[in-house]
Write a protein that holds these residues in place. Structure first.
Motif, PDB file in Angstrom:
ATOM      1  N   ALA A 191      34.875  41.660  24.469  1.00 40.49           N
ATOM      2  CA  ALA A 191      34.677  43.097  24.695  1.00 40.49           C
ATOM      3  C   ALA A 191      35.581  43.599  25.812  1.00 40.49           C
ATOM      4  N   GLU A 192      35.747  42.768  26.844  1.00 37.37           N
ATOM      5  CA  GLU A 192      36.652  43.118  27.947  1.00 37.37           C
ATOM      6  C   GLU A 192      38.087  43.226  27.438  1.00 37.37           C
ATOM      7  N   GLU A 193      38.531  42.251  26.646  1.00 34.50           N
ATOM      8  CA  GLU A 193      39.888  42.277  26.101  1.00 34.50           C
ATOM      9  C   GLU A 193      40.126  43.509  25.228  1.00 34.50           C
ATOM     10  N   LEU A 194      39.077  43.936  24.511  1.00 33.21           N
ATOM     11  CA  LEU A 194      39.199  45.061  23.579  1.00 33.21           C
ATOM     12  C   LEU A 194      38.919  46.398  24.252  1.00 33.21           C
ATOM     13  N   GLY A 195      38.630  46.371  25.547  1.00 31.45           N
ATOM     14  CA  GLY A 195      38.380  47.614  26.263  1.00 31.45           C
ATOM     15  C   GLY A 195      37.193  48.388  25.737  1.00 31.45           C
ATOM     16  N   ASP A 196      36.232  47.689  25.099  1.00 27.55           N
ATOM     17  CA  ASP A 196      35.010  48.305  24.561  1.00 27.55           C
ATOM     18  C   ASP A 196      35.314  49.454  23.592  1.00 27.55           C
ATOM     19  N   LEU A 197      36.456  49.377  22.921  1.00 27.09           N
ATOM     20  CA  LEU A 197      36.827  50.426  21.966  1.00 27.09           C
ATOM     21  C   LEU A 197      36.092  50.189  20.642  1.00 27.09           C
ATOM     22  N   PRO A 198      35.301  51.146  20.173  1.00 26.02           N
ATOM     23  CA  PRO A 198      34.506  50.930  18.959  1.00 26.02           C
ATOM     24  C   PRO A 198      35.298  50.448  17.745  1.00 26.02           C
ATOM     25  N   LEU A 199      36.461  51.055  17.483  1.00 22.33           N
ATOM     26  CA  LEU A 199      37.252  50.650  16.321  1.00 22.33           C
ATOM     27  C   LEU A 199      37.694  49.198  16.446  1.00 22.33           C
ATOM     28  N   ALA A 200      38.128  48.789  17.649  1.00 21.18           N
ATOM     29  CA  ALA A 200      38.582  47.421  17.854  1.00 21.18           C
ATOM     30  C   ALA A 200      37.437  46.426  17.710  1.00 21.18           C
TER      31      ALA A 200
END
Length: 358
Positions: A191-200
């Motif tokens: 989640a940290e790597e993905l920046g908590d972006l919903p689409l990602a």
């Protein structure tokens, strides 16, 4: 059963069901949307592509379905798409104007009819320029409501609802539920790597579901080849890699904005101090920031700028090798001058190597 799966009420209902598993309730944002609509009748939902603005607008419609007799989603990307949506809505409302095949008459008829009454909600999705949507919005003085979604955060005279990533706990919960795993540590790190972006997050969940790769292995692979994974899985109609295509194309036709975004993509800090950009002409810098803000590709704080970590990955991957070296070196000079850590190993590697391909 999620709210988006509840059958709509009788009346005109032109809103799609949720197309993917609900990420998070986001009750705080839904409450903010409700308050903004009650205050002004019009609420723009703004933020970077992939933050879930459309899903939030649709969720509001379903949760408040009993308050409306007419709910309709309008493709707000251009005058042509809005005209087509209004012709369809005029037909749904059984207005004679739709039979004339004249979009202008259909728009005028729908606006006049809705403007005289309440209990309706129009969702203008994907608006690029607020001025383009103004001629289509009916009067809300009798209780009608308008929600818009846009990457452009500048809506003069209107308070916008800023849609960002979801809370970390929700990100972790989603990844564990979607994958059926219990590895909360890997979920948190991803989640940290993905920046908590919903689409990602939704992409990662779908990829893990399709391939059976454990969370911890996906995390390791993402750290090695982030840009390639942001293009997968192929079953995703819109990925992080494609969600910002038009925004980045517009930005890279504007030299100052392209240069600022390229530089920021190699700066390792989450908050980039404005003073660290002191060697740039202040007016050119402001022009570049304004251009990037039109697409929510940069966030502006009082003394700092911020670019989402996945935007940095996508931009770095699009740059040519020489440009990567150039901007990595410029970033290194800024980092050293500000007394901070050097660019990360990943950024050094991405500056040396060719962009990833799918």
């Amino acid at each position: 059963m999620s709210h988006s799966e509840v059958p709509p009420p009788p009346g005109i209902w032109g809103v799609p069901a949720s197309t993917s598993r609900n990420l998070a309730a986001r009750d705080d944002l839904l409450a903010e949307i409700g308050a903004a609509l009650a205050r002004r009748g019009v609420a723009p939902l703004c933020g970077l592509g992939g933050t879930g603005k459309t899903k939030l607008a649709i969720e509001h419609a379903y949760r408040n379905a009993g308050a409306y007799d007419t709910v309709f989603l309008i493709d707000g990307q251009s005058q042509a798409t809005m005209d087509a949506s209004f012709v369809t809505l005029a037909a749904e409302m059984r207005l004679p104007e739709h039979e004339q095949l004249d979009p202008a008459r259909a728009v005028a008829a729908v606006r006049a009819k809705l403007g005289r009454r309440g209990r309706w909600l129009l969702l203008f999705d994907g608006v690029r320029d607020p001025s383009e949507v103004e001629p289509y919005i009916p009067s809300v003085s009798h209780g009608g409501r308008v929600l818009t979604t846009s990457q452009n955060p500048i809506w003069r005279g209107l308070t916008t609802v800023n849609v960002r990533g979801i809370e970390r706990a929700e990100s972790v919960r989603f990844l564990l539920q979607r994958t059926g795993e219990t590895d909360a540590e890997s979920a948190d790190a991803l989640a940290e790597e993905l920046g908590d972006l919903p689409l990602a997050l939704a992409q990662a969940g779908a990829y893990i579901e399709e391939t059976g790769r454990p969370l911890a292995e996906y995390l390791a692979l993402f750290r090695q080849r982030p840009a390639a994974l942001l293009e997968r899985p192929a079953s995703f109609p819109v990925t992080v890699a494609t969600a910002w295509e038009s925004a980045l194309a517009a930005v890279f036709s504007h030299q100052a904005a392209a240069e600022l975004l390229s530089l920021c993509s190699f700066l390792p800090m989450d908050a980039i101090p404005r003073r660290s950009l002191g060697e740039y002409d202040p007016l050119a810098l402001d022009d570049a920031i304004a251009m990037l803000r039109l697409h929510s590709l940069i966030e502006v704080r009082p003394h700092a700028l911020s670019v989402h970590r996945l935007v940095k990955i996508v931009v770095r991957n699009q740059l040519r090798r020489d440009d990567r070296r150039r901007w990595m070196e410029a970033a290194r000079r800024i980092v050293q001058a500000s007394g901070r850590i050097s660019p990360s190993t990943e950024e050094e590697r991405e500056g040396r190597t060719e962009p990833e391909s799918g």
